[in-house]
Motif scaffolding. Structure first.
Motif, PDB file in Angstrom:
ATOM      1  N   ARG A 137     -37.435  19.489 -42.491  1.00  0.00           N
ATOM      2  CA  ARG A 137     -36.606  18.318 -42.822  1.00  0.00           C
ATOM      3  C   ARG A 137     -36.928  17.156 -41.903  1.00  0.00           C
ATOM      4  O   ARG A 137     -36.987  16.013 -42.333  1.00  0.00           O
ATOM      5  CB  ARG A 137     -35.136  18.612 -42.612  1.00  0.00           C
ATOM      6  N   GLU A 138     -37.099  17.464 -40.605  1.00  0.00           N
ATOM      7  CA  GLU A 138     -37.344  16.378 -39.652  1.00  0.00           C
ATOM      8  C   GLU A 138     -38.627  15.630 -39.997  1.00  0.00           C
ATOM      9  O   GLU A 138     -38.672  14.411 -39.983  1.00  0.00           O
ATOM     10  CB  GLU A 138     -37.466  16.923 -38.218  1.00  0.00           C
ATOM     11  N   ALA A 181     -38.180  13.426 -42.974  1.00  0.00           N
ATOM     12  CA  ALA A 181     -37.506  12.159 -42.662  1.00  0.00           C
ATOM     13  C   ALA A 181     -38.461  11.202 -41.941  1.00  0.00           C
ATOM     14  O   ALA A 181     -38.469   9.996 -42.211  1.00  0.00           O
ATOM     15  CB  ALA A 181     -36.279  12.438 -41.803  1.00  0.00           C
ATOM     16  N   GLU A 193     -39.908   7.575 -43.123  1.00  0.00           N
ATOM     17  CA  GLU A 193     -39.718   6.387 -42.286  1.00  0.00           C
ATOM     18  C   GLU A 193     -41.025   5.591 -42.210  1.00  0.00           C
ATOM     19  O   GLU A 193     -41.024   4.370 -42.311  1.00  0.00           O
ATOM     20  CB  GLU A 193     -39.289   6.838 -40.889  1.00  0.00           C
ATOM     21  N   VAL A 215     -36.457  11.203 -49.818  1.00  0.00           N
ATOM     22  CA  VAL A 215     -36.718  12.519 -49.242  1.00  0.00           C
ATOM     23  C   VAL A 215     -35.928  13.577 -50.005  1.00  0.00           C
ATOM     24  O   VAL A 215     -34.852  13.307 -50.522  1.00  0.00           O
ATOM     25  CB  VAL A 215     -36.293  12.610 -47.756  1.00  0.00           C
ATOM     26  N   GLN A 269     -27.889  19.214 -40.575  1.00  0.00           N
ATOM     27  CA  GLN A 269     -28.791  18.064 -40.502  1.00  0.00           C
ATOM     28  C   GLN A 269     -28.156  16.946 -39.687  1.00  0.00           C
ATOM     29  O   GLN A 269     -28.812  16.307 -38.870  1.00  0.00           O
ATOM     30  CB  GLN A 269     -29.121  17.586 -41.925  1.00  0.00           C
ATOM     31  N   THR A 296     -29.781  15.257 -36.365  1.00  0.00           N
ATOM     32  CA  THR A 296     -30.093  13.828 -36.315  1.00  0.00           C
ATOM     33  C   THR A 296     -29.380  13.184 -35.136  1.00  0.00           C
ATOM     34  O   THR A 296     -29.952  12.356 -34.421  1.00  0.00           O
ATOM     35  CB  THR A 296     -29.648  13.155 -37.639  1.00  0.00           C
TER      36      THR A 296
END
Ligand code: AMP
Length: 415
Positions: A84-85, A88, A92, A107, A280, A284
């Motif tokens: 997931r990171e 993201a 970006e 995403v 999540q 974050t």
């Protein structure tokens, strides 16, 4: 060499310029022209080489050159990543470089509700950045249509295979048009990756920017031999006395990450943990606090840390050695990025001796050992066999069977 040489549109050059990049990195210098020519590529590039811009810039250029007429907005580019990171972070980059282009991205990853993703998909997106599992959920529910994909990117393919995504990846690929451009990025090229590549790439341009493990050469590495029970005390001392302000600490397990973060907090050092059991939102938040300097230590497992984009990280600490030597290289690659020096320390106790030797074999060099005064490994531990040998052959000093401290690495659950 400058970004102006590639024939990228003014909109992209403007965005690149605003990032302050003036010279393409080696992977960009090779990947950007190859992708613009329309061919497949297979690139060996680790995090920190600028690979994300290496595929994002030419992808955005190609998509904007052939924008479809009318209102239909099919998914035209799909970027698959392991976590997931990373998803993201790649998005970006897509947003940053595509700032002046009329392209939409989103995403898709698990652990959050499906419905908001479904609604967003319905409104139409050009570029999807996804983890394979959740994307498959959408495919099964027919909430995503991949039949118009022109460009497929597999980012950190080796890691996706390590994480067991091979079947998911194959299923996703079977839903894509055969006629497409495929870009595969991987830190290493194992036989498994080559096998995957041979089935899905068409005469790829091979890009190899640097020998494997070069990240390791830019980083000052040191091993502090220490008793397992003293690791936390030593870490607190090094951080306090060195006045280190931003330290990424790796533990092997999620539980270990939580416990260490709590203990460091008790020592008066701001710390947060980041791992796969955290929501999540929590991950974050922890990353943001760390980036903003609100917490000095971020304690992470390998998978959670993968792909975290934290620039110029000065200190990486291996609180536990990883059970796979390549993970060591990934971990220390988080420091000394983009030409900045960094320091990687490993706190190594007696039952990690074999792991350390495996790592040194992969690095092809021995790492300097420094015992810190006051944190000498227990002499009894030093005399112990590194791994439990059959009873009776080498009794521990004192003749008795010492209770085993820690667990042998081979029995430790990965992360
Ligand atoms: P990546 O390997 O894609 O994770 O990128 C590593 C870091 O390098 C990111 O923080 C980028 O912002 C940065 N970067 C990418 N391309 C360049 C460039 N040409 N010049 C300077 N920094 C760059």
């Amino acid at each position: 060499m400058s970004f102006n040489n590639f024939g990228l549109s003014a909109a992209l050059l403007r965005a690149v310029n605003e990032q302050g990049y003036d010279t393409p990195t080696p992977v960009q210098a090779q990947a950007i022209p190859a992708v613009l020519e329309g061919g497949d590529i297979m690139a060996a590039a680790q995090t920190g080489t600028g690979k994300t811009a290496g595929f994002t810039l030419p992808m955005l250029e190609l998509l904007s050159r052939n924008a479809p007429k009318g209102h239909a907005r099919p998914v035209r580019a799909l970027i698959l990543t392991p976590t997931r990171e990373l998803t993201a972070q790649v998005q970006e980059s897509v947003n940053t470089y595509g700032r002046y282009l009329p392209l939409r991205s989103m995403v898709i990853f698990g652990g959050v509700g499906m419905q908001p993703q479904v609604q967003k998909l319905r409104r139409g997106v050009d570029i999807l950045v996804a983890t394979p599992g959740r994307l498959l959920d959408h495919m099964r529910q027919r909430t995503v249509d991949l039949s118009q994909v022109e460009i497929l990117v597999l980012d950190e393919a080796d890691r996706m295979l390590d994480m067991g995504f091979i079947h998911d990846i194959r299923k996703v690929i079977s839903a894509l048009p055969k006629q497409r451009q495929t870009l595969l990025f991987s830190a290493t090229f194992s036989d498994e990756i080559r096998k995957l590549a041979s089935g899905m790439l068409n005469q790829p341009t091979q890009i190899e920017v640097a020998r494997r493990n070069t990240a390791a050469e830019m980083v000052t590495q040191v091993v502090h031999p220490v008793s397992r029970d003293s690791k936390r005390g030593l870490l607190s001392k090094l951080v306090s006395e060195g006045n280190w302000q931003q330290v990424l600490v790796f533990t092997r397990t999620k539980h270990g990450a939580d416990r260490l973060a709590r203990q460091l907090e008790q020592d008066g050092l701001g710390a947060a943990a980041i791992h796969g059991n955290k929501s999540q939102a929590a991950r974050t938040r922890a990353l943001a606090q760390f980036k903003q300097g609100k917490v000095r230590l971020l304690v992470a497992t390998d998978i959670a840390a993968r792909g975290l984009d934290i620039e110029q990280l000065p200190h990486v600490v291996n609180f536990d050695l990883p059970s796979v030597p390549e993970d060591y290289v990934h971990r220390i690659g988080r420091t000394g990025r983009a030409g900045y020096g960094g320091k990687a320390l490993s706190l190594v106790c007696v039952d990690e001796g074999k792991l350390l030797r495996d790592i040194e074999r992969v690095l092809n060099k021995s790492i300097e050992k420094q015992v810190v005064a006051g944190f000498e490994p227990d002499p009894a531990e030093r005399a112990q066999p590194l791994f439990k040998k059959p009873m009776g052959r080498r009794p521990a000093p004192g003749g008795g069977r010492r209770p085993q401290r820690g667990r042998p690495a081979s029995a430790a659950g990965r992360r």
